[in-house]
Design a protein around this motif. Structure first.
Motif, PDB file in Angstrom:
ATOM      1  N   LEU A   6       0.766  -1.043  -0.063  1.00  0.00           N
ATOM      2  CA  LEU A   6       0.156   0.192   0.077  1.00  0.00           C
ATOM      3  C   LEU A   6       0.784   1.175  -0.071  1.00  0.00           C
ATOM      4  O   LEU A   6       1.621   1.590   0.900  1.00  0.00           O
ATOM      5  CB  LEU A   6      -1.000  -0.095   1.095  1.00  0.00           C
ATOM      6  CG  LEU A   6      -2.037   1.236   1.338  1.00  0.00           C
ATOM      7  CD1 LEU A   6      -2.935   0.980   0.273  1.00  0.00           C
ATOM      8  CD2 LEU A   6      -2.874   0.850   2.567  1.00  0.00           C
ATOM      9  N   LYS A   7       0.972   2.021  -1.171  1.00  0.00           N
ATOM     10  CA  LYS A   7       1.935   3.193  -1.313  1.00  0.00           C
ATOM     11  C   LYS A   7       1.260   4.234  -0.649  1.00  0.00           C
ATOM     12  O   LYS A   7       2.245   5.368  -0.241  1.00  0.00           O
ATOM     13  CB  LYS A   7       2.342   3.310  -2.831  1.00  0.00           C
ATOM     14  CG  LYS A   7       2.748   2.238  -3.309  1.00  0.00           C
ATOM     15  CD  LYS A   7       3.447   2.652  -4.844  1.00  0.00           C
ATOM     16  CE  LYS A   7       4.280   1.216  -5.010  1.00  0.00           C
ATOM     17  NZ  LYS A   7       4.561   1.468  -6.731  1.00  0.00           N
ATOM     18  N   SER A   8      -0.131   4.583  -0.618  1.00  0.00           N
ATOM     19  CA  SER A   8      -0.729   5.557  -0.067  1.00  0.00           C
ATOM     20  C   SER A   8      -2.119   5.485   0.082  1.00  0.00           C
ATOM     21  O   SER A   8      -2.598   4.664  -0.714  1.00  0.00           O
ATOM     22  CB  SER A   8      -0.433   7.072  -0.871  1.00  0.00           C
ATOM     23  OG  SER A   8      -1.038   6.893  -2.155  1.00  0.00           O
ATOM     24  N   LEU A   9      -2.748   6.270   0.869  1.00  0.00           N
ATOM     25  CA  LEU A   9      -4.115   6.103   1.322  1.00  0.00           C
ATOM     26  C   LEU A   9      -4.514   7.357   1.926  1.00  0.00           C
ATOM     27  O   LEU A   9      -4.125   7.831   2.838  1.00  0.00           O
ATOM     28  CB  LEU A   9      -4.423   4.872   2.418  1.00  0.00           C
ATOM     29  CG  LEU A   9      -5.801   4.661   2.584  1.00  0.00           C
ATOM     30  CD1 LEU A   9      -6.128   3.918   1.257  1.00  0.00           C
ATOM     31  CD2 LEU A   9      -5.833   3.650   3.573  1.00  0.00           C
ATOM     32  N   MET A  13     -10.262   3.969   4.885  1.00  0.00           N
ATOM     33  CA  MET A  13     -11.188   3.138   4.092  1.00  0.00           C
ATOM     34  C   MET A  13     -11.368   1.789   4.797  1.00  0.00           C
ATOM     35  O   MET A  13     -10.964   1.417   5.630  1.00  0.00           O
ATOM     36  CB  MET A  13     -10.591   2.979   2.619  1.00  0.00           C
ATOM     37  CG  MET A  13     -10.223   4.509   2.106  1.00  0.00           C
ATOM     38  SD  MET A  13      -9.451   4.338   0.482  1.00  0.00           S
ATOM     39  CE  MET A  13     -10.849   4.371  -0.747  1.00  0.00           C
ATOM     40  N   THR A  14     -12.395   1.095   3.974  1.00  0.00           N
ATOM     41  CA  THR A  14     -12.463  -0.491   4.217  1.00  0.00           C
ATOM     42  C   THR A  14     -11.788  -1.382   3.443  1.00  0.00           C
ATOM     43  O   THR A  14     -11.611  -1.135   2.381  1.00  0.00           O
ATOM     44  CB  THR A  14     -13.991  -0.760   4.076  1.00  0.00           C
ATOM     45  OG1 THR A  14     -14.852   0.356   5.140  1.00  0.00           O
ATOM     46  CG2 THR A  14     -14.455  -1.882   4.666  1.00  0.00           C
ATOM     47  N   SER A  39      -4.644   5.633   6.783  1.00  0.00           N
ATOM     48  CA  SER A  39      -3.540   6.004   5.962  1.00  0.00           C
ATOM     49  C   SER A  39      -2.278   5.783   6.781  1.00  0.00           C
ATOM     50  O   SER A  39      -1.056   5.833   5.893  1.00  0.00           O
ATOM     51  CB  SER A  39      -3.745   7.568   5.806  1.00  0.00           C
ATOM     52  OG  SER A  39      -3.785   8.221   6.871  1.00  0.00           O
ATOM     53  N   ALA A  40      -2.082   5.562   7.826  1.00  0.00           N
ATOM     54  CA  ALA A  40      -0.865   5.211   8.525  1.00  0.00           C
ATOM     55  C   ALA A  40      -0.550   3.963   8.192  1.00  0.00           C
ATOM     56  O   ALA A  40       0.574   3.348   8.632  1.00  0.00           O
ATOM     57  CB  ALA A  40      -0.997   5.286   9.996  1.00  0.00           C
ATOM     58  N   ASP A  41      -1.621   3.057   7.599  1.00  0.00           N
ATOM     59  CA  ASP A  41      -1.121   1.705   7.168  1.00  0.00           C
ATOM     60  C   ASP A  41      -0.403   1.305   6.044  1.00  0.00           C
ATOM     61  O   ASP A  41      -0.485   0.210   5.484  1.00  0.00           O
ATOM     62  CB  ASP A  41      -2.362   0.998   7.363  1.00  0.00           C
ATOM     63  CG  ASP A  41      -3.078   0.608   8.783  1.00  0.00           C
ATOM     64  OD1 ASP A  41      -2.569   0.861   9.680  1.00  0.00           O
ATOM     65  OD2 ASP A  41      -4.135   0.544   8.818  1.00  0.00           O
ATOM     66  N   ILE A  70      -9.940  -2.765  -1.564  1.00  0.00           N
ATOM     67  CA  ILE A  70      -9.708  -1.500  -0.552  1.00  0.00           C
ATOM     68  C   ILE A  70     -10.285  -0.298  -1.420  1.00  0.00           C
ATOM     69  O   ILE A  70     -10.050   0.129  -2.253  1.00  0.00           O
ATOM     70  CB  ILE A  70      -8.213  -0.913  -0.540  1.00  0.00           C
ATOM     71  CG1 ILE A  70      -7.640  -2.133   0.293  1.00  0.00           C
ATOM     72  CG2 ILE A  70      -8.099   0.212   0.201  1.00  0.00           C
ATOM     73  CD1 ILE A  70      -6.048  -1.890   0.454  1.00  0.00           C
ATOM     74  N   GLY A  71     -11.637   0.287  -0.562  1.00  0.00           N
ATOM     75  CA  GLY A  71     -12.374   1.285  -1.240  1.00  0.00           C
ATOM     76  C   GLY A  71     -13.100   0.575  -2.519  1.00  0.00           C
ATOM     77  O   GLY A  71     -13.659  -0.379  -2.508  1.00  0.00           O
ATOM     78  N   LYS A  72     -12.965   1.203  -3.453  1.00  0.00           N
ATOM     79  CA  LYS A  72     -13.668   0.871  -4.808  1.00  0.00           C
ATOM     80  C   LYS A  72     -12.495  -0.148  -5.684  1.00  0.00           C
ATOM     81  O   LYS A  72     -13.034  -0.884  -6.395  1.00  0.00           O
ATOM     82  CB  LYS A  72     -14.086   1.740  -5.713  1.00  0.00           C
ATOM     83  CG  LYS A  72     -15.357   2.340  -4.942  1.00  0.00           C
ATOM     84  CD  LYS A  72     -15.781   3.651  -5.668  1.00  0.00           C
ATOM     85  CE  LYS A  72     -17.083   4.408  -5.126  1.00  0.00           C
ATOM     86  NZ  LYS A  72     -17.585   5.318  -5.951  1.00  0.00           N
ATOM     87  N   ARG A  73     -11.361  -0.277  -5.152  1.00  0.00           N
ATOM     88  CA  ARG A  73     -10.224  -0.940  -6.239  1.00  0.00           C
ATOM     89  C   ARG A  73     -10.255  -2.340  -5.517  1.00  0.00           C
ATOM     90  O   ARG A  73     -10.256  -2.689  -4.513  1.00  0.00           O
ATOM     91  CB  ARG A  73      -9.044  -0.319  -6.168  1.00  0.00           C
ATOM     92  CG  ARG A  73      -7.914  -0.953  -6.874  1.00  0.00           C
ATOM     93  CD  ARG A  73      -6.704  -0.233  -6.854  1.00  0.00           C
ATOM     94  NE  ARG A  73      -5.898  -0.968  -7.718  1.00  0.00           N
ATOM     95  CZ  ARG A  73      -4.749  -0.567  -8.261  1.00  0.00           C
ATOM     96  NH1 ARG A  73      -4.526   0.575  -7.972  1.00  0.00           N
ATOM     97  NH2 ARG A  73      -3.902  -1.268  -8.938  1.00  0.00           N
ATOM     98  N   ARG A  74     -10.154  -3.346  -6.421  1.00  0.00           N
ATOM     99  CA  ARG A  74     -10.455  -4.843  -6.221  1.00  0.00           C
ATOM    100  C   ARG A  74      -9.455  -5.479  -7.067  1.00  0.00           C
ATOM    101  O   ARG A  74      -9.235  -5.153  -8.265  1.00  0.00           O
ATOM    102  CB  ARG A  74     -11.577  -5.232  -6.322  1.00  0.00           C
ATOM    103  CG  ARG A  74     -11.682  -6.694  -6.062  1.00  0.00           C
ATOM    104  CD  ARG A  74     -13.409  -7.228  -6.191  1.00  0.00           C
ATOM    105  NE  ARG A  74     -13.429  -8.696  -6.168  1.00  0.00           N
ATOM    106  CZ  ARG A  74     -13.733  -9.309  -4.924  1.00  0.00           C
ATOM    107  NH1 ARG A  74     -14.039  -8.432  -3.899  1.00  0.00           N
ATOM    108  NH2 ARG A  74     -13.778 -10.693  -4.761  1.00  0.00           N
ATOM    109  N   GLN A  75      -8.552  -6.295  -6.429  1.00  0.00           N
ATOM    110  CA  GLN A  75      -7.583  -7.349  -7.227  1.00  0.00           C
ATOM    111  C   GLN A  75      -7.831  -8.742  -6.709  1.00  0.00           C
ATOM    112  O   GLN A  75      -7.749  -8.803  -5.504  1.00  0.00           O
ATOM    113  CB  GLN A  75      -6.293  -6.474  -7.124  1.00  0.00           C
ATOM    114  CG  GLN A  75      -5.361  -7.430  -8.225  1.00  0.00           C
ATOM    115  CD  GLN A  75      -3.788  -6.610  -8.111  1.00  0.00           C
ATOM    116  OE1 GLN A  75      -3.668  -5.637  -7.492  1.00  0.00           O
ATOM    117  NE2 GLN A  75      -3.008  -7.279  -8.837  1.00  0.00           N
ATOM    118  N   THR A  76      -7.692  -9.428  -7.780  1.00  0.00           N
ATOM    119  CA  THR A  76      -7.822 -11.163  -7.452  1.00  0.00           C
ATOM    120  C   THR A  76      -6.838 -11.837  -8.190  1.00  0.00           C
ATOM    121  O   THR A  76      -6.440 -11.455  -9.327  1.00  0.00           O
ATOM    122  CB  THR A  76      -9.303 -11.659  -7.743  1.00  0.00           C
ATOM    123  OG1 THR A  76     -10.330 -10.655  -7.270  1.00  0.00           O
ATOM    124  CG2 THR A  76      -9.537 -12.987  -7.589  1.00  0.00           C
TER     125      THR A  76
END
Length: 86
Positions: A6-9, A13-14, A39-41, A70-76
């Motif tokens: 996770l580069k930035s947030l 978010m969920t 965002s600290a994660d 994460i949010g609306k972005r999904r990867q499988t």
């Protein structure tokens, strides 16, 4: 196991992580975990769940899928494995 970076947030978010095992397209196992992510994660992370193949499992090809949203972005990502007689 799933690894991700996770580069930035921009805000909290969920995160939804879903694991699925299928045999001939039929879902044999599925579990989801939902949690807030801040965002600290940022950084490298890993997620996993334990699945034990039952002794009664049929021989053949299976598909294991891990999905991260994460949010609306999904990867499988999916992996094939086989249960066979040794």
């Amino acid at each position: 196991m799933m690894y991700y970076t996770l580069k930035s947030l921009p805000k909290q978010m969920t995160r939804l992580t879903t694991y699925t095992v299928k045999y001939h397209g039929k879902i044999l196992f599925q579990i989801s975990y939902k949690a807030p992510i801040k965002s600290a994660d940022v950084g490298r992370r890993s997620r996993y769940t334990v699945y034990t193949i039952p002794r009664t499992a049929s021989f053949g090809s299976y598909v294991y899928s891990a999905a991260l949203q994460i949010g609306k972005r999904r990867q499988t990502k999916s992996w094939k494995f086989a249960v066979a007689n040794h």
